[in-house]
Design an enzyme around this catalytic site. Structure first.
Site, mmCIF file in Angstrom:
data_model
loop_
_atom_site.group_PDB
_atom_site.id
_atom_site.type_symbol
_atom_site.label_atom_id
_atom_site.label_comp_id
_atom_site.label_asym_id
_atom_site.label_seq_id
_atom_site.Cartn_x
_atom_site.Cartn_y
_atom_site.Cartn_z
ATOM 1 N N GLU A 189 38.575 40.122 46.334
ATOM 2 C CA GLU A 189 38.776 39.211 47.472
ATOM 3 C C GLU A 189 37.665 39.369 48.519
ATOM 4 O O GLU A 189 37.215 38.396 49.121
ATOM 5 C CB GLU A 189 40.162 39.460 48.071
ATOM 6 C CG GLU A 189 41.270 39.063 47.086
ATOM 7 C CD GLU A 189 42.646 39.572 47.473
ATOM 8 O OE1 GLU A 189 42.773 40.775 47.802
ATOM 9 O OE2 GLU A 189 43.599 38.780 47.450
ATOM 10 N N GLU A 233 47.204 43.248 41.594
ATOM 11 C CA GLU A 233 48.287 43.594 42.520
ATOM 12 C C GLU A 233 49.664 43.502 41.870
ATOM 13 O O GLU A 233 50.570 44.261 42.204
ATOM 14 C CB GLU A 233 48.243 42.677 43.757
ATOM 15 C CG GLU A 233 47.051 42.897 44.680
ATOM 16 C CD GLU A 233 45.827 42.056 44.334
ATOM 17 O OE1 GLU A 233 45.732 41.553 43.191
ATOM 18 O OE2 GLU A 233 44.952 41.924 45.214
ATOM 19 N N GLY A 266 41.714 43.674 46.482
ATOM 20 C CA GLY A 266 40.975 43.415 47.722
ATOM 21 C C GLY A 266 39.466 43.464 47.514
ATOM 22 O O GLY A 266 38.718 42.842 48.272
ATOM 23 N N ALA A 298 42.403 47.347 47.761
ATOM 24 C CA ALA A 298 42.907 47.957 48.988
ATOM 25 C C ALA A 298 43.356 49.372 48.640
ATOM 26 O O ALA A 298 43.705 49.661 47.485
ATOM 27 C CB ALA A 298 44.071 47.133 49.522
HETATM 28 N N1 CO8 Z 1 43.244 52.828 46.233
HETATM 29 C C1 CO8 Z 1 43.170 54.152 46.435
HETATM 30 N N2 CO8 Z 1 42.541 54.982 45.574
HETATM 31 C C2 CO8 Z 1 41.987 54.453 44.477
HETATM 32 C C3 CO8 Z 1 42.032 53.068 44.212
HETATM 33 C C4 CO8 Z 1 42.701 52.235 45.150
HETATM 34 N N3 CO8 Z 1 42.756 50.905 45.014
HETATM 35 N N4 CO8 Z 1 41.409 52.843 43.046
HETATM 36 C C5 CO8 Z 1 40.961 54.022 42.600
HETATM 37 N N5 CO8 Z 1 41.318 55.008 43.452
HETATM 38 C C6 CO8 Z 1 41.060 56.445 43.348
HETATM 39 C C7 CO8 Z 1 41.951 57.090 42.297
HETATM 40 O O1 CO8 Z 1 43.228 57.367 42.832
HETATM 41 C C8 CO8 Z 1 41.159 58.310 41.969
HETATM 42 O O2 CO8 Z 1 41.357 59.267 42.980
HETATM 43 P P1 CO8 Z 1 41.784 60.796 42.588
HETATM 44 O O3 CO8 Z 1 40.587 61.313 41.857
HETATM 45 O O4 CO8 Z 1 42.009 61.425 43.926
HETATM 46 O O5 CO8 Z 1 42.973 60.692 41.723
HETATM 47 C C9 CO8 Z 1 39.711 57.854 42.072
HETATM 48 O O6 CO8 Z 1 39.740 56.658 42.860
HETATM 49 C C10 CO8 Z 1 39.096 57.502 40.737
HETATM 50 O O7 CO8 Z 1 39.976 56.574 40.096
HETATM 51 P P2 CO8 Z 1 40.474 56.747 38.579
HETATM 52 O O8 CO8 Z 1 40.562 58.186 38.209
HETATM 53 O O9 CO8 Z 1 41.691 55.912 38.403
HETATM 54 O O10 CO8 Z 1 39.197 56.087 37.822
HETATM 55 P P3 CO8 Z 1 39.189 55.381 36.404
HETATM 56 O O11 CO8 Z 1 37.748 55.178 36.079
HETATM 57 O O12 CO8 Z 1 40.050 56.102 35.426
HETATM 58 O O13 CO8 Z 1 39.890 53.940 36.643
HETATM 59 C C11 CO8 Z 1 40.285 51.892 37.840
HETATM 60 C C12 CO8 Z 1 39.276 52.990 37.472
HETATM 61 C C13 CO8 Z 1 40.645 51.078 36.594
HETATM 62 C C14 CO8 Z 1 39.580 50.963 38.838
HETATM 63 C C15 CO8 Z 1 41.566 52.525 38.430
HETATM 64 O O14 CO8 Z 1 41.188 53.432 39.446
HETATM 65 C C16 CO8 Z 1 42.511 51.526 39.039
HETATM 66 O O15 CO8 Z 1 43.225 50.837 38.334
HETATM 67 N N6 CO8 Z 1 42.529 51.434 40.412
HETATM 68 C C17 CO8 Z 1 43.463 50.608 41.119
HETATM 69 C C18 CO8 Z 1 43.081 49.152 41.031
HETATM 70 C C19 CO8 Z 1 44.083 48.298 41.769
HETATM 71 O O16 CO8 Z 1 45.242 48.216 41.434
HETATM 72 N N7 CO8 Z 1 43.619 47.581 42.817
HETATM 73 C C20 CO8 Z 1 44.439 46.705 43.621
HETATM 74 C C21 CO8 Z 1 44.967 47.424 44.813
HETATM 75 S S1 CO8 Z 1 46.097 46.449 45.781
HETATM 76 C C22 CO8 Z 1 45.090 45.405 46.650
HETATM 77 O O17 CO8 Z 1 43.904 45.415 46.540
HETATM 78 C C23 CO8 Z 1 45.769 44.449 47.600
HETATM 79 C C24 CO8 Z 1 44.731 43.686 48.415
HETATM 80 C C25 CO8 Z 1 45.370 42.781 49.397
HETATM 81 C C26 CO8 Z 1 45.785 43.493 50.646
HETATM 82 C C27 CO8 Z 1 45.926 42.510 51.765
HETATM 83 C C28 CO8 Z 1 47.194 42.721 52.529
HETATM 84 C C29 CO8 Z 1 47.455 41.598 53.533
#
Ligand code: CO8
Length: 257
Positions: A111, A131, A108, A65
């Site tokens: 999921e 998460e 997400g 998400a």
């Molecule tokens: N949301 C928003 N932006 C994201 C997300 C995300 N989940 N993941 C990556 N991005 C963005 C980064 O912020 C970055 O943007 P910017 O260049 O503007 O800084 C761009 O994508 C590239 O990402 P990275 O530079 O971090 O790329 P890497 O190759 O270094 O790393 C990863 C890749 C490991 C995937 C890393 O980006 C990461 O850890 N992302 C987050 C993963 C995460 O925590 N996901 C879970 C999110 S919470 C969720 O999904 C809840 C779902 C349930 C909701 C339902 C509610 C009822």
């Protein structure tokens, strides 16, 4: 219909939806949700479509998400909007949906893949429910579908530690149906979808319905449901055609597609 966050195409009888937020690794926001649900409904209504594929990019199916959208959200926003409850619409689509997953399928994203009927993974796929690292927990099925698909031990491990699972482990524990080289992912998935779309659609839809029912009911009720559905397929001429084609050693020409 113009979409901002997804690309929608058709390949013969297969509907293909590609998540398209490359700068955010296909993070899921409410626009993605609304567009995905709208596109799926159109494919559901389209008699020319027999199966659907949902995919992302080689680097990310979806990295979860959208954390930037959620960062400033408070409880009342989340509760009153039933935040992300709309994804459940996806599970009401009656035609089969295959997730073609390469790269990250996190939170997400994992999921979303699990809301599809089965997952074909590229060998670079990584699944996770991180998460907990953000101070929250899964909210779109990670604690429920993942547990049913891979069992309590793996689900607890994934959701409590936030670690990622690679494609080989995901196949071993039954999260994905098959693993293919990343370069072959779309060809293999579209081939599987085209095969499904070549069969009698009522039978295909009943298979989906019956398998999903097994998660909601007892074995005895599920077996009865399956048998009654099997009986009902004798109401379609596709049953006669399929069996006659076998006996005559030719390909079937199903009418209800
Ligand atoms: N949301 C928003 N932006 C994201 C997300 C995300 N989940 N993941 C990556 N991005 C963005 C980064 O912020 C970055 O943007 P910017 O260049 O503007 O800084 C761009 O994508 C590239 O990402 P990275 O530079 O971090 O790329 P890497 O190759 O270094 O790393 C990863 C890749 C490991 C995937 C890393 O980006 C990461 O850890 N992302 C987050 C993963 C995460 O925590 N996901 C879970 C999110 S919470 C969720 O999904 C809840 C779902 C349930 C909701 C339902 C509610 C009822």
């Amino acid at each position: 219909m113009p979409y901002e966050t997804i690309i929608v195409e058709t390949r013969s009888r297969v509907g293909l939806i590609t998540l398209n937020r490359p700068k955010a690794l296909n993070a899921l926001n409410t626009t993605v949700m609304a567009e995905m649900v709208a596109a799926l409904k159109i494919f559901q209504e389209d008699a020319g479509i027999g199966a659907i594929v949902v995919t992302g990019s080689e680097k990310a199916f979806a990295a979860g998400a959208d954390i930037k959208q959620m960062q400033s959200m408070d409880y009342i926003d989340a509760f009153m909007s039933d935040f992300f409850g709309g994804w459940e619409e996806m599970t009401r689509v009656r035609k089969p949906i295959i997730a073609a997953v390469a790269g990250y399928a996190l939170g997400g994203g994992c999921e979303l893949a699990m809301m599809c009927d089965f997952i074909i993974a590229a060998d670079n796929a990584k699944f996770g429910q991180p998460e907990i690292t953000l101070g929250v927990m899964p909210g779109m099925g990670g604690s429920q579908r993942l547990t049913r698909f891979v069992g309590k031990a793996k689900a607890m491990d994934m959701c409590l530690t936030g670690r990622m699972m690679d494609a080989a482990e995901a196949e071993r524990c039954g999260l994905v149906s098959r693993v293919v080289p990343v370069g072959d992912l779309m060809e293999e998935t579209l081939k599987a979808a085209a095969k499904i779309a070549s069969f009698s659609l009522p039978a295909v839809m009943m298979v989906k319905d019956a398998v999903n029912r097994s998660y909601e009911t007892t074995l005895a009720e599920g077996l009865l449901y399956e048998r009654r559905m099997f009986h009902s397929l004798f109401a379609f001429d596709d049953q006669t055609e399929g069996m006659t084609a076998f006996v005559e050693k030719r390909s079937p020409n199903f009418r209800h597609r």
